[in-house]
Scaffold this motif. Structure first.
Motif, PDB file in Angstrom:
ATOM      1  N   PRO A 267      43.250  76.817  53.627  1.00 38.25           N
ATOM      2  CA  PRO A 267      44.009  75.806  52.894  1.00 38.25           C
ATOM      3  C   PRO A 267      44.324  74.572  53.739  1.00 38.25           C
ATOM      4  CG  PRO A 267      44.881  77.983  52.429  1.00 38.25           C
ATOM      5  CD  PRO A 267      43.895  78.145  53.547  1.00 38.25           C
ATOM      6  N   LEU A 268      44.094  73.417  53.153  1.00 36.95           N
ATOM      7  CA  LEU A 268      44.350  72.125  53.781  1.00 36.95           C
ATOM      8  C   LEU A 268      44.866  71.162  52.716  1.00 36.95           C
ATOM      9  CD1 LEU A 268      41.029  71.713  55.818  1.00 36.95           C
ATOM     10  CD2 LEU A 268      43.287  72.199  56.789  1.00 36.95           C
ATOM     11  N   PRO A 269      45.675  70.156  53.084  1.00 42.66           N
ATOM     12  CA  PRO A 269      46.041  69.136  52.100  1.00 42.66           C
ATOM     13  C   PRO A 269      44.808  68.391  51.605  1.00 42.66           C
ATOM     14  CG  PRO A 269      47.477  69.034  54.031  1.00 42.66           C
ATOM     15  CD  PRO A 269      46.343  69.955  54.385  1.00 42.66           C
ATOM     16  N   LEU A 270      44.832  67.992  50.347  1.00 42.90           N
ATOM     17  CA  LEU A 270      43.748  67.184  49.791  1.00 42.90           C
ATOM     18  C   LEU A 270      43.879  65.732  50.218  1.00 42.90           C
ATOM     19  CD1 LEU A 270      43.691  68.609  46.155  1.00 42.90           C
ATOM     20  CD2 LEU A 270      42.221  69.252  48.077  1.00 42.90           C
ATOM     21  N   ALA A 271      45.110  65.305  50.457  1.00 47.06           N
ATOM     22  CA  ALA A 271      45.416  63.960  50.943  1.00 47.06           C
ATOM     23  C   ALA A 271      46.763  64.055  51.644  1.00 47.06           C
ATOM     24  CB  ALA A 271      45.470  62.972  49.779  1.00 47.06           C
ATOM     25  N   TRP A 292      57.403  73.682  51.599  1.00 48.95           N
ATOM     26  CA  TRP A 292      57.783  72.260  51.718  1.00 48.95           C
ATOM     27  C   TRP A 292      59.236  72.149  52.138  1.00 48.95           C
ATOM     28  CZ3 TRP A 292      60.821  68.568  48.893  1.00 48.95           C
ATOM     29  CH2 TRP A 292      60.510  67.229  49.196  1.00 48.95           C
ATOM     30  N   ASP A 293      59.470  71.365  53.184  1.00 49.79           N
ATOM     31  CA  ASP A 293      60.807  71.182  53.725  1.00 49.79           C
ATOM     32  C   ASP A 293      61.255  69.725  53.687  1.00 49.79           C
ATOM     33  OD1 ASP A 293      61.549  73.928  54.785  1.00 49.79           O
ATOM     34  OD2 ASP A 293      59.588  73.646  55.713  1.00 49.79           O
ATOM     35  N   THR A 297      54.673  63.536  54.456  1.00 46.88           N
ATOM     36  CA  THR A 297      53.257  63.737  54.766  1.00 46.88           C
ATOM     37  C   THR A 297      53.011  65.227  54.935  1.00 46.88           C
ATOM     38  OG1 THR A 297      53.127  61.600  55.883  1.00 46.88           O
ATOM     39  CG2 THR A 297      51.388  63.192  56.352  1.00 46.88           C
ATOM     40  N   LEU A 298      52.089  65.756  54.157  1.00 44.09           N
ATOM     41  CA  LEU A 298      51.859  67.193  54.119  1.00 44.09           C
ATOM     42  C   LEU A 298      50.999  67.641  55.295  1.00 44.09           C
ATOM     43  CD1 LEU A 298      51.247  67.513  50.282  1.00 44.09           C
ATOM     44  CD2 LEU A 298      53.403  67.608  51.555  1.00 44.09           C
ATOM     45  N   SER A 299      51.173  68.907  55.687  1.00 41.78           N
ATOM     46  CA  SER A 299      50.549  69.414  56.909  1.00 41.78           C
ATOM     47  C   SER A 299      49.880  70.757  56.653  1.00 41.78           C
ATOM     48  CB  SER A 299      51.611  69.568  58.001  1.00 41.78           C
ATOM     49  OG  SER A 299      51.086  70.233  59.129  1.00 41.78           O
ATOM     50  N   ALA A 300      48.742  70.977  57.287  1.00 41.35           N
ATOM     51  CA  ALA A 300      48.008  72.231  57.121  1.00 41.35           C
ATOM     52  C   ALA A 300      48.821  73.426  57.593  1.00 41.35           C
ATOM     53  CB  ALA A 300      46.684  72.157  57.877  1.00 41.35           C
TER      54      ALA A 300
END
Length: 315
Positions: A267-271, A292-293, A297-300
């Protein structure tokens, strides 16, 4: 700021994996559901069909939502189930979703596992589920966050009721604005392939359309690098007329979480602000959550998952 949330993708009747994933993230049994002292779950839809423990998945998810330990949005399989089990007005043997072999096959595990009473109760709950969720810095939708189609759906829910026969009469009418909106938001935007081109999708169906990376700007892209999936798609330029209204998901917009897309691998962010948590648990893959905290910006390293087929935990 609400509690930090754990966003869980398409479960499709895999209660064993759901329990294992929740326990691995620190949730403990609370009545029929699970509870964490500091976090809540957000379910991204597609509770039913395909898997072996559909009734238990519905029981856990519904108990958590009712207790305030979770939120949930509707998936296309919940929408399809509502339409499959809602008869046309004054036509008790005809249904808004045709009882064709293909539609019945997709829904068969649910038909086999739930009694008529359980089905009726589940459909009533599905009708209460929101199509989108937006709160405290993040967004949730089953397939695609598209502002204009979401507005169309919201207006129809207000004017025609929550997935009533009046709503379904319009949403199941090909060519209607509401039908197109449901298709985009719950199933993902698609582009028609050039004449003479078809693909076979992951379910083995021949199609002349492909799902696209709606979160990316389409300018200058070909079908092959703009489609969403691993199908054999032609490397041909896209007719700009087909891209009307496709602008991508703005980089400054709140993080949005989706399911639906049967992804595989790690799993990885799409953007930077888009993540998918459907990694094909119903096809031997992973049941995935994003923890999610509040980060913009989302992180792998915020993904958690459990593999299909491992030993069940002690609930």
């Amino acid at each position: 700021m609400m509690n930090p949330v754990d966003l869980i993708g398409d479960i499709h009747g895999h209660a064993t994996e759901l329990k294992r994933l929740l326990i691995s993230m620190g949730y403990e049994r609370a009545g029929l559901g699970f509870r964490h002292p500091d976090r809540k779950v957000v379910f991204l839809g597609d509770f039913v069909d395909r898997g072996p423990e559909i009734a238990e998945v519905i029981t856990i998810a519904r108990a958590m939502v009712d207790a305030g330990d979770a939120f949930a949005v509707m998936g296309n399989h919940e929408y399809n189930a509502i339409a499959f089990h809602t008869s046309l007005p004054n036509k008790p043997n005809q249904w808004f979703r045709e009882h064709s072999d293909q539609n019945r096959k997709q829904h068969q595990a649910t038909l086999d596992q739930l009694s008529p009473g359980e089905l009726k109760d589940a459909i009533a709950w599905f009708q209460t589920l929101p199509v989108t969720l937006e709160r405290d810095g993040f967004r949730v939708v089953h397939a695609a966050w598209r502002d204009q189609p979401i507005s169309v759906i919201d207006r129809a829910l207000q004017s025609r009721g929550r997935f009533t026969p009046e709503f379904l009469a319009e949403s199941e009418r090909p060519g209607s604005e509401l039908h197109a909106a449901i298709e985009e938001v719950l199933k993902g935007p698609e582009l028609k392939l050039p004449a003479g081109h078809k693909i076979v999708d992951k379910a083995g169906h021949s199609r002349d359309t492909v799902r696209v990376k709606w979160y990316e700007p389409p300018n200058g892209r070909t079908y092959r690098d703009y489609h969403f999936g691993s199908d054999d798609v032609p490397d041909l330029a896209i007719d700009p007329v087909l891209l009307t209204g496709m602008t991508g998901y703005p980089a400054e917009a709140p993080p949005v979480f989706v399911g639906h897309y049967w992804l595989t691998g790690t799993p990885l962010p799409l953007a930077g602000n888009v993540a998918c948590t459907d990694y094909s648990v119903a096809k031997g893959g992973k049941l995935v959550a994003y923890q999610w905290d509040g980060e913009p910006t989302l992180s792998a390293d915020k993904f958690q998952w459990t593999e299909n087929g491992c030993d069940a935990p002690s609930p």
